[in-house]
Design a protein around this motif. Structure first.
Motif, mmCIF file in Angstrom:
data_model
loop_
_atom_site.group_PDB
_atom_site.id
_atom_site.type_symbol
_atom_site.label_atom_id
_atom_site.label_comp_id
_atom_site.label_asym_id
_atom_site.label_seq_id
_atom_site.Cartn_x
_atom_site.Cartn_y
_atom_site.Cartn_z
ATOM 1 N N THR A 1 0.709 -1.098 -0.007
ATOM 2 C CA THR A 1 -0.180 -0.057 0.034
ATOM 3 C C THR A 1 0.947 1.318 -0.059
ATOM 4 O O THR A 1 0.598 2.186 -0.750
ATOM 5 N N GLN A 2 1.942 1.099 0.876
ATOM 6 C CA GLN A 2 3.009 2.384 0.886
ATOM 7 C C GLN A 2 3.624 2.541 -0.614
ATOM 8 O O GLN A 2 3.595 3.930 -1.200
ATOM 9 N N ILE B 1 0.554 6.473 2.932
ATOM 10 C CA ILE B 1 2.127 6.454 2.927
ATOM 11 C C ILE B 1 2.558 6.367 4.537
ATOM 12 O O ILE B 1 3.335 5.239 4.902
ATOM 13 N N LEU B 2 1.971 7.226 5.378
ATOM 14 C CA LEU B 2 2.329 7.057 6.679
ATOM 15 C C LEU B 2 1.684 6.062 7.425
ATOM 16 O O LEU B 2 2.376 5.492 8.614
ATOM 17 N N HIS B 3 0.673 5.704 7.342
ATOM 18 C CA HIS B 3 -0.423 4.810 7.962
ATOM 19 C C HIS B 3 -1.147 3.908 6.994
ATOM 20 O O HIS B 3 -2.425 4.026 6.631
ATOM 21 N N VAL C 1 0.197 11.844 -9.713
ATOM 22 C CA VAL C 1 -0.801 13.156 -9.571
ATOM 23 C C VAL C 1 0.271 14.257 -9.674
ATOM 24 O O VAL C 1 -0.349 15.385 -10.145
ATOM 25 N N VAL C 2 1.659 14.290 -9.008
ATOM 26 C CA VAL C 2 2.386 15.487 -9.277
ATOM 27 C C VAL C 2 2.415 15.767 -10.745
ATOM 28 O O VAL C 2 2.544 16.934 -11.254
ATOM 29 N N LEU C 3 2.699 14.658 -11.288
ATOM 30 C CA LEU C 3 3.131 14.903 -12.930
ATOM 31 C C LEU C 3 1.880 15.487 -13.630
ATOM 32 O O LEU C 3 1.942 16.189 -14.271
ATOM 33 N N HIS C 4 0.826 14.899 -13.037
ATOM 34 C CA HIS C 4 -0.692 15.305 -13.857
ATOM 35 C C HIS C 4 -0.748 16.878 -13.386
ATOM 36 O O HIS C 4 -1.217 17.542 -14.443
ATOM 37 N N ALA C 5 -0.617 17.142 -12.201
ATOM 38 C CA ALA C 5 -0.804 18.570 -11.730
ATOM 39 C C ALA C 5 0.084 19.451 -12.620
ATOM 40 O O ALA C 5 -0.315 20.539 -12.959
ATOM 41 N N VAL D 1 2.905 5.934 -3.034
ATOM 42 C CA VAL D 1 4.087 6.659 -3.467
ATOM 43 C C VAL D 1 3.897 6.916 -5.194
ATOM 44 O O VAL D 1 4.146 7.723 -5.475
ATOM 45 N N PHE D 2 3.537 5.673 -5.471
ATOM 46 C CA PHE D 2 3.749 5.824 -7.119
ATOM 47 C C PHE D 2 2.574 6.604 -7.489
ATOM 48 O O PHE D 2 2.775 7.410 -8.409
#
Length: 242
Positions: free
Chosen positions: A79-80, A148-150, A90-94, A84-85
């Protein structure tokens, strides 16, 4: 007499368009298609809680690689890694989408005037995608960083996150924004790349899908709230009865 074509002496990308712009459009469409497809899958995955804790628990174990472990239990690290992937996508799309955001006051005024006077349906759809995209800029990273954290997922742990950690507010805001943004994005990709010819029919299909997915997400969120209200303050992971 042959026709003559006048070509500016100084080559300017402002006149011809930068070749990267076409690549950026393709990249924006590809990442948007990937995210929207994942959204549809994710909402149906979450809705398995409507079939009971046992169904949701075993589905989580399968998606977390339980088929490849000796005890059949999933690994939360999956899941983590996947979160991250998705954050990178999302960052690339934004980053690609920000090229289309109005950056000047005059552009905003022109857009408002166009919405009021012309009332073009595709322009209105683009405006709603713009507005929801701005909202998602803050909400989606919050959701992904949480996973990612939980990364622990399960009927009890997920319900506790919703109720005891008050994540119901985040999900209540995130659900309509991400569904509207994602489905309008699918519509615009289909139109942009000539995948459909009848826009009127496609708009109706998209509206029905938006209503369906929001209702499905609301039902799932309500199920988590009901489960979470019955949990003790010290929550233990769900144990399968099978």
């Amino acid at each position: 007499m042959t026709a003559r074509t006048l070509i500016p002496r100084i080559f300017s990308y402002q006149l011809t368009g930068h070749p990267w712009s076409a690549r950026a459009d393709k990249l924006q469409s590809a990442t948007g298609l990937m995210l929207a497809s994942f959204l549809v899958f994710h909402l149906h995955f979450e809705s398995s809680i409507l079939l009971g804790k046992e169904v949701f628990f075993h589905l989580v174990q399968i998606l977390e690689g339980g088929l490849f472990t000796d005890d059949g239990r999933g690994v939360s690290a999956f899941t983590q890694i996947f979160s991250v992937f998705m954050l990178l996508i999302v960052v690339l799309h934004a980053a690609m989408a920000l090229r289309r955001f109005p950056s000047q006051l005059g552009q905003w005024r022109a857009l408002r005037g166009h919405l009021v006077c012309v009332k073009h349906k595709d322009t209105q759809a683009w405006f709603w995608q713009l507005a929801t995209g701005f909202i998602l800029f803050f909400l989606v990273p919050a959701h992904l960083f949480t996973m990612i954290l939980h990364p622990e997922i399960g009927p009890n742990l997920s319900a506790a996150r919703v109720v005891q950690d008050n994540f119901w507010l985040l999900y209540a805001l995130l659900l309509p924004a991400v569904v509207i943004h994602g489905l309008i994005g699918l519509y615009r990709v289909a139109v942009k790349w000539g995948l459909v010819s009848n826009r009127s029919v496609l708009r109706k299909v998209i509206k029905l899908l938006i209503i369906y997915l929001i209702l499905l997400g609301c039902a799932s969120l309500l199920a988590y709230v009901v489960i979470g209200l019955d949990l003790p303050s010290q929550v233990s992971p769900y144990i399968s009865k099978i």
